[in-house]
Scaffold this motif. Structure first.
Motif, PDB file in Angstrom:
ATOM      1  N   LYS A  64       0.841  -1.201   0.000  1.00  0.00           N
ATOM      2  CA  LYS A  64       0.000   0.000   0.000  1.00  0.00           C
ATOM      3  C   LYS A  64       0.873   1.248   0.000  1.00  0.00           C
ATOM      4  O   LYS A  64       1.817   1.347   0.792  1.00  0.00           O
ATOM      5  N   PRO A  65       0.567   2.196  -0.859  1.00  0.00           N
ATOM      6  CA  PRO A  65       1.400   3.416  -0.838  1.00  0.00           C
ATOM      7  C   PRO A  65       1.059   4.316   0.345  1.00  0.00           C
ATOM      8  O   PRO A  65      -0.042   4.267   0.888  1.00  0.00           O
ATOM      9  N   LEU A  66       2.037   5.140   0.706  1.00  0.00           N
ATOM     10  CA  LEU A  66       1.852   6.146   1.747  1.00  0.00           C
ATOM     11  C   LEU A  66       2.143   7.490   1.091  1.00  0.00           C
ATOM     12  O   LEU A  66       3.029   7.584   0.234  1.00  0.00           O
ATOM     13  N   GLY A  90       3.149  11.028   4.932  1.00  0.00           N
ATOM     14  CA  GLY A  90       3.058   9.867   5.815  1.00  0.00           C
ATOM     15  C   GLY A  90       1.646   9.431   6.161  1.00  0.00           C
ATOM     16  O   GLY A  90       1.422   8.841   7.210  1.00  0.00           O
ATOM     17  N   SER A  91       0.703   9.749   5.267  1.00  0.00           N
ATOM     18  CA  SER A  91      -0.671   9.334   5.530  1.00  0.00           C
ATOM     19  C   SER A  91      -1.201   8.506   4.370  1.00  0.00           C
ATOM     20  O   SER A  91      -0.569   8.395   3.324  1.00  0.00           O
ATOM     21  N   ASP A 108      -0.187  13.253  -4.586  1.00  0.00           N
ATOM     22  CA  ASP A 108       0.562  12.009  -4.761  1.00  0.00           C
ATOM     23  C   ASP A 108      -0.049  11.201  -5.903  1.00  0.00           C
ATOM     24  O   ASP A 108       0.128  10.001  -5.994  1.00  0.00           O
ATOM     25  N   GLY A 129       8.767   8.012  -6.637  1.00  0.00           N
ATOM     26  CA  GLY A 129       8.741   8.025  -5.177  1.00  0.00           C
ATOM     27  C   GLY A 129       9.642   9.075  -4.581  1.00  0.00           C
ATOM     28  O   GLY A 129       9.575   9.366  -3.387  1.00  0.00           O
ATOM     29  N   GLY A 130      10.517   9.641  -5.411  1.00  0.00           N
ATOM     30  CA  GLY A 130      11.561  10.505  -4.865  1.00  0.00           C
ATOM     31  C   GLY A 130      11.115  11.913  -4.550  1.00  0.00           C
ATOM     32  O   GLY A 130      11.825  12.655  -3.888  1.00  0.00           O
ATOM     33  N   PRO A 180      12.277  17.103  -2.406  1.00  0.00           N
ATOM     34  CA  PRO A 180      12.642  15.734  -2.074  1.00  0.00           C
ATOM     35  C   PRO A 180      11.640  15.131  -1.083  1.00  0.00           C
ATOM     36  O   PRO A 180      11.251  15.785  -0.123  1.00  0.00           O
ATOM     37  N   ARG A 181      11.239  13.920  -1.342  1.00  0.00           N
ATOM     38  CA  ARG A 181      10.197  13.306  -0.543  1.00  0.00           C
ATOM     39  C   ARG A 181      10.582  13.214   0.938  1.00  0.00           C
ATOM     40  O   ARG A 181       9.750  13.413   1.821  1.00  0.00           O
ATOM     41  N   SER A 182      11.849  12.955   1.210  1.00  0.00           N
ATOM     42  CA  SER A 182      12.255  12.790   2.605  1.00  0.00           C
ATOM     43  C   SER A 182      12.012  14.055   3.418  1.00  0.00           C
ATOM     44  O   SER A 182      11.823  14.004   4.618  1.00  0.00           O
ATOM     45  N   SER A 183      12.034  15.215   2.740  1.00  0.00           N
ATOM     46  CA  SER A 183      11.847  16.490   3.440  1.00  0.00           C
ATOM     47  C   SER A 183      10.430  17.026   3.293  1.00  0.00           C
ATOM     48  O   SER A 183      10.192  18.213   3.543  1.00  0.00           O
ATOM     49  N   SER A 219       9.203  18.967   6.320  1.00  0.00           N
ATOM     50  CA  SER A 219       9.842  20.268   6.520  1.00  0.00           C
ATOM     51  C   SER A 219       9.393  21.273   5.459  1.00  0.00           C
ATOM     52  O   SER A 219       9.177  22.446   5.753  1.00  0.00           O
ATOM     53  N   ILE A 248      14.467  18.507   8.021  1.00  0.00           N
ATOM     54  CA  ILE A 248      14.667  17.114   8.453  1.00  0.00           C
ATOM     55  C   ILE A 248      14.365  16.206   7.278  1.00  0.00           C
ATOM     56  O   ILE A 248      13.421  16.440   6.522  1.00  0.00           O
ATOM     57  N   LYS A 260      13.388  12.341   6.432  1.00  0.00           N
ATOM     58  CA  LYS A 260      12.909  11.120   7.074  1.00  0.00           C
ATOM     59  C   LYS A 260      13.028   9.952   6.107  1.00  0.00           C
ATOM     60  O   LYS A 260      12.793  10.097   4.906  1.00  0.00           O
ATOM     61  N   GLU A 304      16.206   9.229  -3.351  1.00  0.00           N
ATOM     62  CA  GLU A 304      14.916   9.233  -2.670  1.00  0.00           C
ATOM     63  C   GLU A 304      13.868   8.421  -3.403  1.00  0.00           C
ATOM     64  O   GLU A 304      12.780   8.208  -2.882  1.00  0.00           O
ATOM     65  N   ALA A 305      14.165   7.997  -4.633  1.00  0.00           N
ATOM     66  CA  ALA A 305      13.149   7.310  -5.419  1.00  0.00           C
ATOM     67  C   ALA A 305      12.931   5.873  -4.937  1.00  0.00           C
ATOM     68  O   ALA A 305      11.905   5.270  -5.195  1.00  0.00           O
ATOM     69  N   ARG A 327       7.226   5.238  -2.289  1.00  0.00           N
ATOM     70  CA  ARG A 327       5.862   5.347  -1.735  1.00  0.00           C
ATOM     71  C   ARG A 327       5.398   4.034  -1.107  1.00  0.00           C
ATOM     72  O   ARG A 327       4.481   4.032  -0.284  1.00  0.00           O
ATOM     73  N   TYR A 328       6.062   2.924  -1.506  1.00  0.00           N
ATOM     74  CA  TYR A 328       5.705   1.627  -0.912  1.00  0.00           C
ATOM     75  C   TYR A 328       6.685   1.222   0.204  1.00  0.00           C
ATOM     76  O   TYR A 328       6.625   0.103   0.702  1.00  0.00           O
TER      77      TYR A 328
END
Lengths: 190, 95, 983
Positions: free
Chosen positions: A7-9, A13-14, A31, A113-114, A171-174, A177, C591, C593, C742-743, C809-810
């Motif tokens: 399942k994608p997030l 993060g939701s 998304d 995803g990035g 960037p997805r990680s941020s 922020s 940050i 994550k 990040e991908a 995303r997964y």
């Protein structure tokens, strides 16, 4: 959709994308797009152009520009390199779809995803972005696109409608922020 | 400072990272008899002009182009900005 | 309390009465007042104590150049020291305190400094506190710290937010006096994008302080009318309460907008201040001029202020500094106050003009060719002593004295890029000599001292500036306005034995300047540092030129030959909060994550910052009280069965193109050209100087596509380096690069049961047995019923291990699927600590070893550097100095007595040698407790270490007082033959 059990997030993060309204500004997490980078290989300008025409049926945007046609939106990222966006629902494996078209004329990299994407809509879009990045967003015309920095985070800014509607890719990680920065700036003005 | 990017127009130098003298493009031939000396000179011996200087900047928060920027080190006047890849080709860098 | 000194008229709103307190006492003022104007209206002249001598002081000015009237504004966590009472706007409920006094403003115990002044002359710091040396830290510094400093901090966190922002314009106009307004009208009407920045909360500049008319209406009314027209233009942005702080290269300006400083509390969510970076194609400096005082004995009595300030208080704020006023001037402008004050009903008892031939004015008495030589009234002026032209002296009672020594154009911003101003004899002041290329100057800032000249030149300069950037503008007809010369005859200080103050904020007197000259300080920059002239928060805006003039007189040089000190940003005092902006506390930096972050939070992970990434450090289980318990368990469980770690943070770079293999072969020192499709290889990347830059594994996914991994820390510099190689070193290689860090969500699955676990995840079409998918294999697969994924058989832990990557995303879902699939194998998640322990046990180098000083040879990889090809760093790695026989080698260490421990950073000293730098044998880079071996282990660089296996040496750490006898062993503590990872 692909058949599998994962399942994608969303980047925040939701399960469902976020939408926040501050005054008359709407900030929407997106998304529902797939994403790939595509770079022309050396000496392959002719087959590359032909494949681009087949795949997108539009003129490849130059520096600082984006272009849309049908499912695809492209924006220029580097010399001879573009980012391609298409609906996730129909183009989840966008890299494979494009590779089939471009074969060895392009280097194609999946980026879905990035990246996170936040859309800013409303009159306060420019005054919000003014507090975040050095780009002269007030002067961006429809389809202008550029890379810049927001609170130390590298981003792409694509102008969908001058003065009113911008997409910010980071960037997805941020994502958290970046979203926090957008919301905080919006509160200062909206 | 503002660097007038040949493709993207004026951009704040904050978007760039600096490397140094453009002579770094001219990487020596590893098969030369005096290769160690040549590389030593290439890497460590630079001019430090008070005045016009051709230097390498990377548009890290932009289009990832390496640029050759002609900048006066006394006044910060930037008189020319070129794509380093073009300059490298002009300098005879090839496969 | 009534406003005894409140006059008629003014630009205050009398319908709005505001209550405020100063030193606990309640007063009333009006909307439009500053603290200073409201206090003066209430007959309060004493507002502060000076820095060094704690002399009683009142306001000298009515603007941002104020040296004296600094107060602590607000209370609690919003308390702000050193606020200029002359610019701080009054709001209802405002509370201000005087500073630099104890116990009270009128009686200050530190006023004793004033009596001890002979000890505090110029350079007293350098002379007084020289010895004994030991006294400095324990005695002198604490005393100085307590006695000095202006105001105090609340020591509480600032509750407000500060924004930053970026603005762009065709024309930035700095200052909205007559010149700035005229320029803005011209540019605005031409359609140019204009920013008009004004430090004050009102537009108009001196027009608000003078009685001049423009086009037949009051100057302030003309300013208001002009503001209304400008406000109606979409292309003009009016920024009040905005000071331009600095002029930087290529038209970049710093500006501070005091968004909410005039409010008790900022509106919800709104910033207190905003620091703007303005990109201007052209700039006009219309910053006006600042009046300067004349120094004489006791010229710092509260009630003595600049003549123009007296007018500002009377005309704009309807406040009298006193009911009986005298004026002391060397120029015509100083005389203007006489008529203005008289018109407001203030008694002008005397005018003292240093010039014998100055024009006559109406006043109680007019002394020409005279000087004020002394002033009396400790807590407030009550008398002045005048030396008449005939040499006799006379005393006059007055409660305020306006002083004018002429006006200094505000040239600061023209000089932020090093150009120095030139001396203009006509106005006896410095005017701009040259400006930054994009800047022009108009109005009083340029020495155009009349209103008419300001209006005319403002418009004219705007036309020229816009023409430069291709915008056509026309200057309208200049409206009728005052156009008088300001005849000035330079006069700087009155000769006298007493103390005459030049820099009131830093308590620098005429004597101090003479003393510094006497002691040999000839350069103005030295004068400044030795006397501290101009070094206070006001940066000597009123003091510098008089100081220079006195210096010039001492040296017998002209003022221009003496020169000015360097002007530097910021033009006005700026709070740290504004420079920090939003980057404080948890928002200090963004940050990053990992894809499993949410899952890790749910499982009580302890996180660690690695760069901007938050990574799970370990996952404590209930009952575990010490981090080592968790980490040891994670390590043992992984080596026993299987563990999972999020390794997404490693940099991933997609390298494609027909020359991708050639390219990699040149950027890695080891061979890559012939790496087979479906294989992964360890690569060591050198810098051109032969030092190791980064390492990682690179997989060949197809003939023309590789995916490179970098260390987490070096992802960005490696990408930059590769782009340099691609664009500058070998511009014709067909290679395309893009980051894909990040991908893909990437997880290490390590341990003897890792394959069994993954077989439950990887779709059946893909055989991952040892035969079909051996060590260092890689491939594109599908998982969980069809999701595209990548699988790499690589191992950092030394166990049978894989890394599996799925689209990010997964990532969360994948983590949960892996943990569920691993349940039957007692799978554990492990964090960065266990990762570190396992890599040390295996002897793998990481950041501690690739520390920017080490070569391939040091790392034990000397033979990997191929001599058969060109690669970055290969040539210089052959340098003699990097290839000494006793070069450092990476080896392992264990304590001789296994109960003992040691620390990273320890240096190796041979058993019989003294522990000093000369006997240094190398250093320990990584240390951990190995739960598998049951004792501490370490990796380190030791001279000739490879040939010293089995020897013992000492790990010495003088910083921590440690010394441990250690045995030199192989760096591969676990499975040295590598059987596990090939299983």
């Amino acid at each position: 959709m692909l058949k599998h059990s994962l399942k994608p997030l969303t980047p925040l993060g939701s399960d469902e994308p976020d939408s926040t309204v501050i005054g008359n500004l709407k900030i929407t997490e997106r998304d529902d797009f797939s994403f790939a980078s595509i770079a022309q290989r050396d000496g392959k300008s002719r087959p590359f152009a032909a494949a681009a025409k087949r795949a997108f049926n539009l003129k490849l945007p130059g520096p600082g520009q984006s272009a849309s046609n049908g499912d695809y939106t492209l924006f220029w990222s580097s010399p001879e390199q573009w980012f391609v966006e298409a609906p996730m629902a129909t183009h989840e494996d966008i890299a494979s779809i494009l590779k089939a078209e471009f074969e060895e004329s392009a280097s194609i990299t999946e980026q879905s995803g990035g990246w996170c994407r936040f859309d800013l809509e409303g009159d306060a879009s420019v005054s919000t972005l003014e507090r975040l990045c050095a780009v002269d967003t007030a002067m961006m015309t429809d389809q202008a696109a550029t890379r810049s920095v927001i609170e130390h985070i590298g981003v792409f800014i694509v102008c969908r409608s001058a003065g009113q509607y911008f997409s910010i890719y980071g960037p997805r990680s941020s994502a958290g922020s970046l979203h926090h920065a957008l919301v905080s700036a919006a509160k200062s003005v909206a | 400072m503002i660097i007038n990017h040949p493709l993207l127009g004026p951009r704040d130098s904050q978007e760039f990272t600096y490397l140094g003298d453009m002579s770094l493009i001219n990487r020596p031939d590893w098969e030369a008899d005096d290769a160690v000396d040549q590389f030593h000179e290439y890497l460590y011996l630079r001019d430090n002009p008070a005045g016009e200087h051709k230097e390498l900047w990377f548009h890290e928060q932009g289009d990832r182009s390496w640029l050759v920027v002609t900048r006066n080190t006394l006044t910060h006047d930037i008189t020319k900005v070129e794509i380093a890849k073009d300059i490298a080709r002009q300098m005879g860098r090839s496969k | 309390m009534t406003q005894n000194n409140r006059l008629e008229g003014g630009l205050i709103d009398r319908s709005k009465t505001l209550r405020f307190t100063f030193d606990g006492k309640t007063y009333q003022g009006h909307q439009g007042d500053t603290i200073a104007s409201a206090l003066l209206a209430n007959d309060v002249r004493l507002m502060g104590r000076s820095f060094k001598y704690h002399r009683p002081r009142g306001p000298l000015t009515a603007g941002s150049e104020e040296p004296n009237a600094l107060v602590e504004l607000r209370e609690g966590n919003r308390q702000e020291p050193n606020t200029r009472a002359t610019t701080a706007e009054l709001f209802d409920g405002l509370s201000a305190k005087s500073q630099n006094r104890w116990p009270s403003l009128s009686f200050d115990a530190m006023g004793v400094n004033d009596l001890l002044s002979p000890f505090f002359a110029a350079g007293f710091y350098y002379k007084t506190f020289m010895w004994p040396k030991a006294f400095w830290e324990k005695l002198y510094e604490p005393i100085i710290r307590r006695a000095a400093g202006l105001g105090s901090l609340s020591m509480e966190a600032d509750p407000d937010v500060y924004d930053k922002g970026f603005l762009h314009c065709d024309l930035l106009i700095i200052g909205a006096g007559p010149a700035g307004l005229s320029a803005a009208l011209t540019a605005g009407r031409a359609g140019a994008r204009v920013i008009l920045a004004e430090e004050d909360f009102l537009l108009g500049g001196r027009l608000n302080a003078e009685t001049f008319e423009i086009a037949g209406m009051a100057g302030h009314a003309w300013a208001a009318q002009t503001q209304a027209e400008l406000a109606s233009m979409d292309n003009v942005r009016i920024m009040t309460r905005t000071a331009i702080l600095g002029a930087f290269d290529h038209g970049i300006y710093g500006a501070l907008e005091r968004v909410s400083d005039h409010l008790a509390v900022p509106a919800a969510g709104k910033p207190r201040q905003t620091l703007w970076r303005i990109y201007a194609k052209r700039t006009m400096l219309c910053a006006g001029a600042v009046e300067r005082p004349i120094a004489f004995k006791n010229n710092d009595r509260p009630g003595i202020m600049l003549s123009g300030a007296l007018r500002t208080y009377a005309n704009r704020y309807a406040a009298a500094a006193g009911q009986t006023v005298a004026l002391f001037t060397n120029n015509d402008d100083g005389l203007r106050s006489a008529a203005d004050l008289a018109a407001k009903g203030v008694d002008v008892v005397a005018v003292i003009d240093t010039r014998a031939d100055g024009p006559s004015v109406q006043a109680g008495a007019h002394f020409k060719g005279a000087q004020v030589v002394d002033a009396g009234g400790k807590l407030g002026l009550n008398t002045i002593t005048i030396k008449l032209a005939n040499g006799q002296t006379t005393r006059i009672n007055c409660t305020a004295l306006g002083v004018s020594g002429g006006w200094n154009p505000n040239v600061h911003l023209t000089s932020h890029q090093r150009s120095t101003p030139k001396w203009d004899e006509k106005i006896a002041a410095f005017v701009p000599e040259s400006t930054p290329a994009e800047m022009s100057v108009a109005g009083a800032a340029n020495g155009d001292m009349s209103t008419h000249a300001a209006l005319a030149n403002g418009a004219k300069q705007a036309v020229t500036a816009l023409k430069d950037i291709g915008i056509k503008a026309t200057a309208g007809r200049t409206p009728k306005a005052e156009d008088e010369p300001i005849n000035v005859s330079p006069f700087w200080y009155v000769e006298h034995k007493g103390r005459a103050w030049v820099d009131q904020q830093n308590d620098v007197t005429v004597k101090d300047i003479k003393l510094s000259h006497q002691e040999g300080f000839r350069s103005v920059e030295h004068l400044k540092r030795y006397t501290t002239l101009g070094m206070a928060t006001d940066q000597g805006k009123t003091a510098n030129v008089p100081g220079l003039a006195i210096m010039a007189e001492m040296t017998g040089k002209s003022i221009p030959d003496t020169g000015t000190t360097m002007f530097r940003p910021p033009y006005a005092p700026t709070s740290f909060g504004a420079f920090a902006g939003r980057h404080r506390d948890e928002d200090f930096r963004p940050i990053r994550k990992t894809p499993s972050h949410k899952w890790a939070e749910e499982h009580d992970a302890v996180f660690v910052e690695t760069g901007m990434w938050l990574r799970a450090q370990w996952f404590p289980k209930p009952g575990e009280t010490h981090w080592r318990e968790s980490v040891d368990r994670e390590v043992l469980a992984t080596r026993k069965s299987v563990g999972i770690c999020d390794v997404t943070t490693l940099g991933k770079i997609d390298v494609q193109g027909t020359d991708a293999a050639t390219f990699l072969n040149r950027v890695y020192c080891n061979a890559f050209a012939k790496l087979a499709v479906g294989k992964t290889r360890y690569g060591l990347m050198l810098r051109e100087d032969g030092i190791a830059m980064d390492d990682g594994t690179t997989a060949r996914l197809s003939e023309n596509q590789f995916v490179m991994t970098t260390t987490t820390a070096n992802a960005v510099p490696v990408f930059r380096h590769l782009e340099f190689c691609r664009q500058c070193a070998w511009p014709d290689l067909d290679v395309q690069l893009i980051s894909t860090t990040e991908a893909w969500a990437q997880y290490a699955v390590a341990g003897p049961n890792s394959r069994k676990l993954l077989q439950k995840i990887v779709d059946k079409d893909f055989d991952i047995s040892n035969e079909e998918f051996p060590f260092m294999g890689c491939g594109e697969i599908t998982v969980c019923g069809g999701l595209r994924a990548r699988l790499f058989r690589i191992s950092f832990s030394g166990e049978l291990a894989f890394e599996i990557a799925v689209p990010t995303r997964y990532g969360d879902s994948m983590m949960r699927a892996l943990m569920e699939a691993g349940e039957e194998f007692d799978v554990v998640p492990y964090g960065t600590e266990a990762l570190g322990v396992m890599r040390i046990e295996k002897g793998h180098a990481a950041g501690n070893e690739l520390n920017g000083t080490t070569t391939a040879l040091n790392l034990g990889m000397g033979r990997m550097v191929s001599k058969k090809k060109d690669s970055i760093g290969s040539t210089l790695s052959e340098r003699e100095g990097l290839n000494q026989a006793d070069a450092l080698n990476l080896v392992g260490f264990k304590p001789v007595n296994s109960d003992e421990t040691f620390s990273a950073g320890s240096h190796f000293i041979n058993s019989d040698a003294q522990a000093n730098a000369a006997n240094d044998q190398g250093y320990m880079t990584s240390v951990c407790y190995s739960p598998n071996l049951g004792h501490t282990i370490g990796l380190g660089y030791l001279k000739d270490g490879a040939n010293r296996m089995g020897e013992t040496t000492r790990a010495v750490n003088p910083l921590m007082g440690e010394e441990t006898e250690v045995e030199i062993v192989s760096a591969h503590f676990i499975d040295p033959e590598g059987e596990r990872l090939r299983a």
